[in-house]
Design a protein around this motif. Structure first.
Motif, PDB file in Angstrom:
ATOM      1  N   ASP A 131      -3.567   6.534   2.579  1.00  0.00           N
ATOM      2  CA  ASP A 131      -4.704   6.254   3.462  1.00  0.00           C
ATOM      3  C   ASP A 131      -5.481   5.017   3.020  1.00  0.00           C
ATOM      4  N   SER A 132      -4.861   4.165   2.223  1.00  0.00           N
ATOM      5  CA  SER A 132      -5.523   2.954   1.749  1.00  0.00           C
ATOM      6  C   SER A 132      -4.917   1.730   2.413  1.00  0.00           C
ATOM      7  N   ALA A 172       0.811  -1.221   0.000  1.00  0.00           N
ATOM      8  CA  ALA A 172       0.000   0.000   0.000  1.00  0.00           C
ATOM      9  C   ALA A 172       0.843   1.268   0.000  1.00  0.00           C
ATOM     10  N   ALA A 197      -5.949   2.665   6.235  1.00  0.00           N
ATOM     11  CA  ALA A 197      -7.328   3.100   6.432  1.00  0.00           C
ATOM     12  C   ALA A 197      -7.827   2.740   7.822  1.00  0.00           C
TER      13      ALA A 197
END
Length: 226
Positions: free
Chosen positions: A150-151, A130, A155
């Protein structure tokens, strides 16, 4: 770069093995052999995956733990981490084998320790997948277009690799059979907790969008805990 990866992995494993077996006073320690095989094999596998899919991140992961771009506090922290890690391995070897302060752990707990180590490295793989900027040192990678991620695991928590490290901290002494090693875990957790707070100050001040990210993702290491 693959040759460098293999060389550094071998040197790292030899160093850890020297500490563990030297302090234990014997090579007849199956748990330590399995620990080195598991950590070394999974780490090398992740490194080979990075060499193919994200060589820039692999270069960052292979770089020295002390760099000019770091703040002085992070340089001192990384040196301290290396020393504490070595001392921790020695403590567990003395405890589990040479002095045998700890009674042998049940097979179920040893197996749980191995599972925790595996999960730690699997989460690290997800982090690298990520976040191409997951360097081991605290710095803004302007030359690589550093941006907020932010993934994936990011997240859920702001520092998923630190969350994964908690599994390694628990799994290592369980696998090696050391209650004293497990008792030392709160010190390690406090250390990375301190670093996470300092790191966030740097990122919030110097990386566009990170302050907003902190308001959206509340937890640092473990969802609904901290």
């Amino acid at each position: 770069m693959i040759a460098r990866l293999i060389l550094q992995t071998v040197v790292w494993l030899i160093g850890m093995g020297a500490l563990l077996f030297g302090a234990a006073g014997t090579l007849a320690w199956p748990a330590a052999w399995w620990y080195l095989i598991e950590v070394g094999g999974l780490s090398l596998g992740i490194g080979l995956w990075l060499a193919r899919h994200d060589p820039g991140l692999l270069a960052e992961r292979l770089a020295p733990i002390v760099q000019r771009q770091q703040s002085r506090w992070d340089r001192l922290f990384m040196v301290g981490v290396a020393l504490v890690w070595c001392g921790w391995l020695i403590l567990m070897a003395l405890d589990a084998m040479r002095l045998r302060w700890s009674a042998p752990l049940p097979v179920a707990l040893v197996s749980l320790g191995s599972l925790c180590v595996f999960l730690c490295l699997f989460i690290c793989y997800l982090v690298f997948k990520a976040n191409s900027y997951a360097a081991p040192v605290v710095k803004i990678q302007t030359g690589r277009g550093h941006k907020v991620i932010d993934s994936g695991p990011y997240a859920l928590v702001r520092h998923p690799m630190y969350g994964a490290a908690l599994l390694l901290f628990v799994g290592t002494p369980l696998l090696l059979g050391s209650w004293w090693g497990l008792a030392f875990v709160p010190v390690l957790v406090a250390g990375i907790g301190w670093r996470a707070v300092r790191e966030e100050r740097v990122l919030a001040a110097e990386l566009d969008g990170y302050a907003d990210y902190m308001t959206r993702v509340r937890f640092r290491f473990v969802p609904f805990v901290w």
